[in-house]
Structures are given as structure tokens and as C-alpha cells.
Design a protein around this motif. Structure first.
Motif, PDB file in Angstrom:
ATOM      1  N   ALA A 168      41.279  31.434  45.290  1.00  0.00           N
ATOM      2  CA  ALA A 168      42.528  31.745  45.824  1.00  0.00           C
ATOM      3  C   ALA A 168      42.977  32.799  44.973  1.00  0.00           C
ATOM      4  O   ALA A 168      43.530  33.627  45.310  1.00  0.00           O
ATOM      5  CB  ALA A 168      43.488  30.476  45.502  1.00  0.00           C
ATOM      6  N   THR A 169      42.729  32.885  43.838  1.00  0.00           N
ATOM      7  CA  THR A 169      42.847  34.026  43.130  1.00  0.00           C
ATOM      8  C   THR A 169      42.264  35.378  43.377  1.00  0.00           C
ATOM      9  O   THR A 169      42.730  36.401  43.600  1.00  0.00           O
ATOM     10  CB  THR A 169      42.485  33.782  41.688  1.00  0.00           C
ATOM     11  OG1 THR A 169      43.197  32.722  41.086  1.00  0.00           O
ATOM     12  CG2 THR A 169      43.123  35.196  40.697  1.00  0.00           C
ATOM     13  N   ASN A 172      43.445  36.339  46.859  1.00  0.00           N
ATOM     14  CA  ASN A 172      44.830  37.210  46.720  1.00  0.00           C
ATOM     15  C   ASN A 172      44.849  38.608  46.742  1.00  0.00           C
ATOM     16  O   ASN A 172      45.848  39.124  47.264  1.00  0.00           O
ATOM     17  CB  ASN A 172      45.587  36.744  45.337  1.00  0.00           C
ATOM     18  CG  ASN A 172      46.964  36.617  45.296  1.00  0.00           C
ATOM     19  OD1 ASN A 172      47.557  36.279  46.395  1.00  0.00           O
ATOM     20  ND2 ASN A 172      47.841  36.974  44.284  1.00  0.00           N
ATOM     21  N   ASP A 173      43.646  39.102  46.642  1.00  0.00           N
ATOM     22  CA  ASP A 173      43.622  40.519  46.939  1.00  0.00           C
ATOM     23  C   ASP A 173      43.008  40.655  48.341  1.00  0.00           C
ATOM     24  O   ASP A 173      41.913  40.134  48.727  1.00  0.00           O
ATOM     25  CB  ASP A 173      42.494  41.246  46.208  1.00  0.00           C
ATOM     26  CG  ASP A 173      42.018  42.684  46.223  1.00  0.00           C
ATOM     27  OD1 ASP A 173      42.422  43.207  47.560  1.00  0.00           O
ATOM     28  OD2 ASP A 173      41.438  43.172  45.368  1.00  0.00           O
ATOM     29  N   SER A 209      44.840  29.931  49.648  1.00  0.00           N
ATOM     30  CA  SER A 209      44.855  31.382  49.490  1.00  0.00           C
ATOM     31  C   SER A 209      45.549  32.063  50.697  1.00  0.00           C
ATOM     32  O   SER A 209      46.040  33.312  50.607  1.00  0.00           O
ATOM     33  CB  SER A 209      43.536  31.746  49.879  1.00  0.00           C
ATOM     34  OG  SER A 209      42.840  31.627  51.064  1.00  0.00           O
ATOM     35  N   GLU A 210      46.181  31.150  51.520  1.00  0.00           N
ATOM     36  CA  GLU A 210      46.930  31.790  52.689  1.00  0.00           C
ATOM     37  C   GLU A 210      46.240  32.819  53.363  1.00  0.00           C
ATOM     38  O   GLU A 210      47.001  33.769  53.928  1.00  0.00           O
ATOM     39  CB  GLU A 210      48.470  32.024  52.154  1.00  0.00           C
ATOM     40  CG  GLU A 210      49.163  31.115  51.303  1.00  0.00           C
ATOM     41  CD  GLU A 210      50.690  31.583  51.013  1.00  0.00           C
ATOM     42  OE1 GLU A 210      50.841  32.742  50.712  1.00  0.00           O
ATOM     43  OE2 GLU A 210      51.313  30.641  50.709  1.00  0.00           O
ATOM     44  N   ARG A 211      45.140  32.374  53.441  1.00  0.00           N
ATOM     45  CA  ARG A 211      44.100  33.505  54.120  1.00  0.00           C
ATOM     46  C   ARG A 211      43.252  32.851  55.356  1.00  0.00           C
ATOM     47  O   ARG A 211      43.246  31.373  55.178  1.00  0.00           O
ATOM     48  CB  ARG A 211      43.114  34.187  53.364  1.00  0.00           C
ATOM     49  CG  ARG A 211      43.666  34.947  52.111  1.00  0.00           C
ATOM     50  CD  ARG A 211      43.791  36.382  52.606  1.00  0.00           C
ATOM     51  NE  ARG A 211      42.539  37.047  52.856  1.00  0.00           N
ATOM     52  CZ  ARG A 211      41.653  37.614  52.281  1.00  0.00           C
ATOM     53  NH1 ARG A 211      41.835  37.905  51.129  1.00  0.00           N
ATOM     54  NH2 ARG A 211      40.419  37.992  52.816  1.00  0.00           N
TER      55      ARG A 211
END
Ligand code: PLP
Ligand code: CA
Length: 304
Positions: A168-169, A172-173, A209-211
Motif C-alpha cells: 500500500a505504501t 501510494n505513489d 491502496s485505493e488502486r
């Protein structure tokens, strides 16, 4: 879609059906074998297809095997197959990154097979194996590796919270690529135990990750794109055989292939009957053109 039971057809119509395609794509687990056990007569059927000049491809969502592993498995179970006949999601993940000209590092949630395939195209990686929570500081379990520019999620028996944090981190990019090998929610259950599949892990990472991941396996069309790039196939004369309608048959429907469901794996005939009556196009897209109890049941029609 019609869902015609092959066994109700007159022999001449089965022969017509067998002549209606010159490329065969077959799912593996649930069609050809169950884990390490071949399904009766399935290798004879596939080998006869080849003998009669049909182009055969083995297309599996299983991300825990490389193409080399699958060639070995085919050999052990008596299916004739070369490396270029295999489409598997560990290899496709590597090909996908290679096609982007990717030359940075990948964080893998998954198995050794993905690592081996990335090595073959010269892409560096890390993440294989167990990861443990730092008990003293569980929310700051790692330092980002600045080289990482892609996350691949495949089947991982060591899936864990620290791995979620890392994925997830990185994701975030928005410039970091997000690849999911496949979407199978769970494995065929033969006992009382439910085994979550890769799709459950991909959804988990999509959620935190909201992806949305780019999916390599069936039913997404990336696999077909790779197939078309590698060989000149005519969709209307291509048969897709599968045991799972929401991956294999939907893939075939989307690609304009002829579809054949076998009832030796995940999808039951009662599901097909329900989808046939559905008002919703998405459910009708799951209905195969044909079905048969087992792939091996085609053998008498292939032998004079
Ligand atoms: N993913 C994993 C990890 C598997 O072990 C399997 C089957 O063994 C699958 C996916 C499904 O593979 P297939 O597409 O060949 O049915
Ligand atoms: Ca299958």
C-alpha cells in the motif's frame, strides 16, 4: 450463449464441432489435472488435437509456476508441450513490465515463480517469503526502497499485514505500477477447508491502496493480447476449454472464441442453468457454447 451438452449431439455433429476450430486454448487445473493427478484421458485428447494439426496452448492463472515448471509438469503427466505453448501469469507479469521498458525494482507479494520469471528478463525484485511485524513499532515496519517502481501480487502463502503495509505504501505513489496475476477468488474445494485464491489477495491490496491492479490472467484480455502477438490465431476458429466460468469462459466470450466448459472443476451445471435464464448480460456472458462432463469424454470422437 447456448450451453449445448456435447453428449446429446449426433456423432456427425460432434465431428463438425471438432472441425470448427484449429487453435485450442486449455485451462490447466480442473481441466487437464487436479494438482498432480491427471484427469482420465485428458492427455490423449490434447495430444490428438496436436496430432490433427491444431495449435494447442496451455493457459493457466496459476502464478506459482514458471513456464519451465509447466513444461516439466506437462512432460511428467504426458501432455506434449513446449515453452512457447504455455501462457502463465508469472511469465506474463514479467513480459508486461518488460513491454513497458521497466528497469527499476519490483516488490513481490507472491512466490518464487514470479521471481524466476523477472530474473529471466533482468528485472530486480524483493519480497519473497515470510515477513514479520516489528513488534516494537508495527506501523513503521520498513523503510521504502527508492528503487521500487512496481508491485506484483500473486499467490502468497506468507501473505501478511507487513506485506500489506509495504504494498500500500509503494502504491501510494501513482507512478508505481500495480500488477495482479489473477482474480480467482478461491480454489476448488474438495474438503471442508476453503482456500482463498490470489483474487482475494489482489482485492485486499486494491482496497488498502485505493488502486486497481492490471490483471494478467483470464478473464482479462491481456493474456489474449500476448497470444495474438505471439501467434496468428483466428478467434472464430479458436476453442477455449475451462472449468471455471468467471475466468475461462468469460475470457473466451470476451475474445470471441468458441467456449467449452468441463464439469471436472469449479463451475457446476446448476450455475450455468441459472446464468442462462439471467436478465443480466454479465451473467449470460458466463454461459459456455458447449459443455461436457470431462475433457477425456471427447476421446471416442477423436478415435475412429
Ligand atoms: N492460482 C493458483 C495458486 C493455483 O494453484 C491454481 C491451480 O492450481 C490456480 C490459480 C488456477 O489455475 P488454472 O487457471 O490452471 O485453473
Ligand atoms: Ca481451472
Amino acid at each position: 450463449m447456448s450451453a449445448i451438452n456435447i453428449k446429446t449431439l449426433a456423432r456427425e455433429n460432434v465431428l463438425k464441432f471438432l472441425k470448427s476450430f484449429d487453435t485450442v486454448l486449455t485451462d490447466c487445473d480442473g481441466v487437464l489435472w487436479m494438482h498432480m493427478t491427471p484427469l482420465p484421458n485428458s492427455s490423449d485428447v490434447m495430444n490428438l488435437f496436436r496430432k490433427f494439426g491444431k495449435r494447442v496452448f496451455y493457459v493457466t492463472n496459476n502464478s506459482t509456476k514458471t513456464r519451465d515448471d509447466l513444461v516439466e509438469k506437462c512432460k511428467a503427466l504426458k501432455f506434449q508441450a513446449n515453452k512457447e505453448d504455455i501462457l502463465c501469469t508469472a511469465n506474463l507479469s514479467a513480459c508486461y513490465l518488460q513491454s513497458l521498458g521497466f528497469c527499476k525494482k519490483t516488490y513481490i507479494i507472491g512466490s518464487e515463480a514470479i521471481a524466476r520469471e523477472l530474473e529471466q528478463v533482468g528485472i530486480s525484485y524483493y519480497g519473497i517469503g515470510p515477513d514479520t511485524i516489528n513488534q516494537n513499532n508495527p506501523y513503521s515496519v520498513f523503510k521504502k526502497d527508492p528503487e521500487v517502481a512496481a508491485v506484483i501480487v500473486g499467490f502468497d502463502e506468507h501473505f501478511s499485514y507487513p506485506k500489506m503495509v509495504k504494498a500500500a505504501t509503494y502504491l501510494n505513489d501513482a507512478n508505481v505500477h500495480f500488477i495482479g496475476t489473477n482474480t480467482d477468488e478461491r480454489f476448488p474445494v474438495s474438503s471442508d477447508v476453503v482456500i482463498p485464491g490470489t483474487g482475494s489477495l489482489v482485492r485486499c491490496i486494491e482496497s488498502c491502496s485505493e488502486r486497481k491492479a492490471v490483471i494478467m490472467g483470464k478473464p482479462d484480455k491481456y493474456m489474449a493480447k500476448m497470444l495474438m502477438e505471439r501467434s496468428n490465431i483466428d478467434p472464430q476458429r479458436t476453442l477455449m476449454i475451462g472449468d471455471r466460468c468467471n475466468t475461462d469462459i468469460l475470457f473466451g466470450t470476451r475474445c470471441g472464441f468458441i467456449t467449452l466448459l468441463v464439469l471436472t472443476g469449479v463451475t457446476a451445471l446448476s450455475d450455468v442453468e441459472r446464468w442462462k435464464q439471467s436478465e443480466q448480460q454479465e451473467e449470460r456472458d458466463l454461459v459456455p457454447n458447449y459443455y461436457i462432463d470431462a475433457l477425456g469424454d471427447l476421446l471416442p470422437y477423436l478415435k475412429e
